[in-house]
Design a protein around this motif. Sequence first.
Motif, PDB file in Angstrom:
ATOM      1  N   ARG A  29      51.170  20.254 -53.491  1.00 17.55           N
ATOM      2  CA  ARG A  29      52.026  19.172 -53.286  1.00 17.55           C
ATOM      3  C   ARG A  29      53.067  19.459 -52.425  1.00 17.55           C
ATOM      4  N   GLY A  32      52.452  19.381 -48.969  1.00 18.79           N
ATOM      5  CA  GLY A  32      52.082  18.002 -48.431  1.00 18.79           C
ATOM      6  C   GLY A  32      53.512  17.314 -48.156  1.00 18.79           C
ATOM      7  N   TYR A  33      54.547  17.731 -48.895  1.00 18.36           N
ATOM      8  CA  TYR A  33      55.927  17.038 -48.593  1.00 18.36           C
ATOM      9  C   TYR A  33      56.150  17.813 -47.542  1.00 18.36           C
ATOM     10  N   ARG A  35      54.517  18.833 -45.046  1.00 17.97           N
ATOM     11  CA  ARG A  35      53.767  18.550 -43.811  1.00 17.97           C
ATOM     12  C   ARG A  35      54.414  17.073 -43.271  1.00 17.97           C
ATOM     13  N   GLY A  36      54.769  16.162 -44.258  1.00 16.04           N
ATOM     14  CA  GLY A  36      55.494  15.149 -44.256  1.00 16.04           C
ATOM     15  C   GLY A  36      56.902  15.123 -43.322  1.00 16.04           C
ATOM     16  N   VAL A  37      57.556  15.998 -43.697  1.00 17.17           N
ATOM     17  CA  VAL A  37      58.697  16.457 -43.095  1.00 17.17           C
ATOM     18  C   VAL A  37      58.783  16.779 -41.760  1.00 17.17           C
ATOM     19  N   THR A  38      57.770  17.651 -41.578  1.00 14.76           N
ATOM     20  CA  THR A  38      57.578  18.256 -40.362  1.00 14.76           C
ATOM     21  C   THR A  38      56.934  17.415 -39.194  1.00 14.76           C
ATOM     22  N   TYR A  39      56.155  16.388 -39.765  1.00 16.43           N
ATOM     23  CA  TYR A  39      55.648  15.392 -38.981  1.00 16.43           C
ATOM     24  C   TYR A  39      56.630  14.392 -38.539  1.00 16.43           C
ATOM     25  N   GLY A  40      57.642  14.152 -39.668  1.00 17.13           N
ATOM     26  CA  GLY A  40      58.670  13.179 -39.556  1.00 17.13           C
ATOM     27  C   GLY A  40      59.637  13.698 -38.231  1.00 17.13           C
ATOM     28  N   THR A  43      58.103  13.471 -34.883  1.00 21.23           N
ATOM     29  CA  THR A  43      58.209  12.073 -34.365  1.00 21.23           C
ATOM     30  C   THR A  43      59.621  11.913 -34.046  1.00 21.23           C
TER      31      THR A  43
END
Length: 105
Positions: A29, A32-33, A35-40, A43
Amino acid sequence: MAETESGERDAVGATGGGADAAGGSTPARALGYLRGVTYGLGTLLVLALLTVGTVGIIAEIKGTWHWAIHLESTISFMGVFVAGVLALLLPSAALLLIGRVVIDD
């Protein structure tokens, strides 16, 4: 219909699904968080560079001193913004890479 739902529940339970599969383990988990921060952050970096490029193209087309000033100020402000995003993006990307190697093995 009730037999299908019961069979699906049994299949999910047999594969280790249920509440654990929906939530995942704590390291997964957290990964996953991350990964979301890195992709954000990635972007945000792309959008900042797109903004500078767009203003640069407009300044080149217009060719006036007014748009040259806009380009200089945009590059100045975006330079500070990109430096901050990169200061967060590089460690988070490194942690994501390390986490994927450690957790996914």
